[in-house]
Scaffold this motif. Structure first.
Motif, mmCIF file in Angstrom:
data_model
loop_
_atom_site.group_PDB
_atom_site.id
_atom_site.type_symbol
_atom_site.label_atom_id
_atom_site.label_comp_id
_atom_site.label_asym_id
_atom_site.label_seq_id
_atom_site.Cartn_x
_atom_site.Cartn_y
_atom_site.Cartn_z
ATOM 1 N N ARG A 125 0.886 -1.049 -0.056
ATOM 2 C CA ARG A 125 0.108 -0.027 -0.088
ATOM 3 C C ARG A 125 0.747 1.241 -0.029
ATOM 4 N NH1 ARG A 125 -2.929 0.572 4.679
ATOM 5 N NH2 ARG A 125 -4.591 1.873 3.752
ATOM 6 N N TYR A 126 0.494 2.233 -0.755
ATOM 7 C CA TYR A 126 1.214 3.501 -0.677
ATOM 8 C C TYR A 126 0.692 4.577 -0.991
ATOM 9 C CZ TYR A 126 0.911 2.742 -5.915
ATOM 10 O OH TYR A 126 0.467 2.648 -7.169
ATOM 11 N N VAL A 127 1.251 5.857 -0.945
ATOM 12 C CA VAL A 127 0.526 7.097 -1.270
ATOM 13 C C VAL A 127 1.106 7.289 -2.832
ATOM 14 C CG1 VAL A 127 0.659 9.572 -0.999
ATOM 15 C CG2 VAL A 127 0.786 8.087 0.921
ATOM 16 N N ARG A 128 0.112 7.226 -3.821
ATOM 17 C CA ARG A 128 0.347 7.781 -5.106
ATOM 18 C C ARG A 128 0.212 9.304 -5.429
ATOM 19 N NH1 ARG A 128 -4.320 9.034 -7.628
ATOM 20 N NH2 ARG A 128 -6.200 8.972 -6.271
ATOM 21 N N ARG A 129 1.031 9.350 -6.590
ATOM 22 C CA ARG A 129 1.069 10.608 -7.061
ATOM 23 C C ARG A 129 -0.567 10.863 -7.612
ATOM 24 N NH1 ARG A 129 5.007 10.221 -10.004
ATOM 25 N NH2 ARG A 129 6.528 11.255 -8.717
ATOM 26 N N ALA A 130 -1.401 11.746 -7.112
ATOM 27 C CA ALA A 130 -2.682 12.133 -7.458
ATOM 28 C C ALA A 130 -2.569 13.105 -8.263
ATOM 29 C CB ALA A 130 -3.504 11.991 -6.155
ATOM 30 N N GLU A 131 -2.647 13.169 -9.542
ATOM 31 C CA GLU A 131 -2.516 14.347 -10.584
ATOM 32 C C GLU A 131 -4.122 15.007 -10.595
ATOM 33 O OE1 GLU A 131 -0.356 12.335 -13.659
ATOM 34 O OE2 GLU A 131 1.238 13.446 -12.919
ATOM 35 N N ASP A 132 -4.849 14.141 -10.538
ATOM 36 C CA ASP A 132 -6.440 14.607 -10.811
ATOM 37 C C ASP A 132 -6.931 15.434 -9.681
ATOM 38 O OD1 ASP A 132 -9.105 15.155 -11.532
ATOM 39 O OD2 ASP A 132 -9.617 13.110 -11.377
ATOM 40 N N VAL A 133 -6.789 16.713 -9.794
ATOM 41 C CA VAL A 133 -7.335 17.820 -8.715
ATOM 42 C C VAL A 133 -8.748 17.432 -8.305
ATOM 43 C CG1 VAL A 133 -7.356 20.092 -7.891
ATOM 44 C CG2 VAL A 133 -5.519 19.452 -9.485
ATOM 45 N N ALA A 134 -9.405 17.163 -9.179
ATOM 46 C CA ALA A 134 -10.992 16.792 -8.881
ATOM 47 C C ALA A 134 -11.315 15.681 -7.898
ATOM 48 C CB ALA A 134 -11.901 16.526 -10.036
ATOM 49 N N GLY A 135 -10.179 14.795 -7.690
ATOM 50 C CA GLY A 135 -10.204 13.785 -6.648
ATOM 51 C C GLY A 135 -9.546 14.188 -5.310
ATOM 52 N N TRP A 136 -9.151 15.375 -5.218
ATOM 53 C CA TRP A 136 -8.589 15.763 -3.768
ATOM 54 C C TRP A 136 -9.408 15.985 -2.701
ATOM 55 C CZ3 TRP A 136 -4.134 19.893 -5.158
ATOM 56 C CH2 TRP A 136 -3.192 19.264 -6.121
ATOM 57 N N ASP A 137 -9.177 15.734 -1.564
ATOM 58 C CA ASP A 137 -9.811 16.224 -0.367
ATOM 59 C C ASP A 137 -9.712 17.785 -0.414
ATOM 60 O OD1 ASP A 137 -9.917 17.294 2.568
ATOM 61 O OD2 ASP A 137 -10.843 15.373 2.608
ATOM 62 N N PRO A 138 -10.711 18.359 -0.034
ATOM 63 C CA PRO A 138 -10.906 19.935 -0.180
ATOM 64 C C PRO A 138 -9.717 20.546 0.815
ATOM 65 C CG PRO A 138 -13.188 19.085 -0.004
ATOM 66 C CD PRO A 138 -12.038 18.060 0.130
ATOM 67 N N LEU A 139 -9.608 19.840 1.958
ATOM 68 C CA LEU A 139 -8.588 20.552 3.127
ATOM 69 C C LEU A 139 -7.272 20.303 2.249
ATOM 70 C CD1 LEU A 139 -10.059 19.079 6.273
ATOM 71 C CD2 LEU A 139 -10.030 21.533 5.360
ATOM 72 N N PHE A 140 -6.922 19.148 1.769
ATOM 73 C CA PHE A 140 -5.599 18.890 0.929
ATOM 74 C C PHE A 140 -5.237 20.196 -0.083
ATOM 75 C CE2 PHE A 140 -3.045 17.470 -2.360
ATOM 76 C CZ PHE A 140 -1.683 16.975 -1.757
ATOM 77 N N ALA A 141 -6.753 20.376 -0.852
ATOM 78 C CA ALA A 141 -6.350 21.385 -1.863
ATOM 79 C C ALA A 141 -6.018 22.621 -1.348
ATOM 80 C CB ALA A 141 -7.672 21.531 -2.535
ATOM 81 N N GLU A 142 -6.396 23.143 -0.246
ATOM 82 C CA GLU A 142 -6.465 24.307 0.383
ATOM 83 C C GLU A 142 -4.902 24.288 0.981
ATOM 84 O OE1 GLU A 142 -6.911 28.032 2.496
ATOM 85 O OE2 GLU A 142 -7.844 26.954 0.750
ATOM 86 N N ALA A 143 -4.366 23.130 1.538
ATOM 87 C CA ALA A 143 -2.925 23.198 1.804
ATOM 88 C C ALA A 143 -2.182 23.401 0.914
ATOM 89 C CB ALA A 143 -2.781 21.724 2.681
ATOM 90 N N VAL A 144 -2.194 22.635 -0.299
ATOM 91 C CA VAL A 144 -1.265 22.854 -1.525
ATOM 92 C C VAL A 144 -1.357 24.286 -1.905
ATOM 93 C CG1 VAL A 144 -1.133 22.163 -3.956
ATOM 94 C CG2 VAL A 144 -1.665 20.663 -2.497
ATOM 95 N N ALA A 145 -2.622 25.092 -1.989
ATOM 96 C CA ALA A 145 -2.504 26.519 -2.313
ATOM 97 C C ALA A 145 -2.016 27.440 -1.458
ATOM 98 C CB ALA A 145 -4.147 26.873 -2.390
#
Length: 200
Positions: A125-145
């Motif tokens: 099991r691993y953390v993948r490179r999630a390139e599709d922003v539409a599938g992100w958690d909103p809180l993660f998107a805020e952290a990236v911004a």
């Protein structure tokens, strides 16, 4: 909720008091800087935690060539792997297991490969490179911004105060995202090390 990399980039620009861009390909310094930093910032934010939306599973085949010594097999990591979480049912976490030395660990991570004596196929099991922003958690998107705003603050504003504010925003956003992510995680037990077992 942001549904594109441009939307996340524009959220970062807004935090710095900058106008939005239509695309990362705009003939504009802001767009050029966003484009140059977006993938790196996304990946470092993904690697920093075990985000549920970015978790993946894989069943790996062993390479034909074994490691030079120490382990019997080696398995190449998936190309989209940013952080290894579990190997053959063994969690990749620091714990009390044999911190004074002792037997060889169940696996080692070296040069983009997992070295182990476990039989193939190897489940991970691993953390993948999630390139599709539409599938992100909103809180993660805020952290990236927020992290993008921190990275670009000096270039765009020449203000150390805005850079410090962006860093505080990033730290708060990550704390909230990690808290919510942890709440949605089932409890996990850690194995007892030899020190604990010797006292039973």
């Amino acid at each position: 909720m942001p549904t594109s990399s441009t939307a996340v980039g524009n959220a970062a620009l807004g935090k710095l008091g900058q106008g939005a861009v239509l695309s990362f390909d705009d003939p504009d310094d802001r767009a050029r800087w966003l484009k140059s930093r977006f993938a790196d910032v996304r990946d470092l934010c993904l690697r920093a935690n075990r985000w549920h939306f970015a978790m993946a599973r894989a069943r790996l085949s062993a390479e034909a060539t074994a490691p030079a010594f120490g382990y019997g097999r080696q398995f190449p990591l998936p190309t989209d792997c940013l952080r290894l979480v579990e190997v053959g049912g063994v969690a990749v976490t620091p714990g009390l297991a044999d911190y004074q030395g002792g037997s060889q660990p169940a696996f080692a991570l070296e040069g983009g490969r997992i070295l182990t004596d476990a039989a193939a196929p190897l489940d991970i099991r691993y953390v993948r490179r999630a390139e599709d922003v539409a599938g992100w958690d909103p809180l993660f998107a805020e952290a990236v911004a927020c992290r993008l705003a921190f990275d670009l603050a000096e270039k765009l504003t020449q203000s150390s105060g805005k850079k410090e504010a962006a860093l505080r925003d990033y730290q708060l956003a990550v704390r909230e995202a990690v808290r919510v992510n942890a709440i949605e995680t089932a409890p996990e037990s850690t194995p007892d090390g030899a020190w604990v077992l010797a006292r039973l």
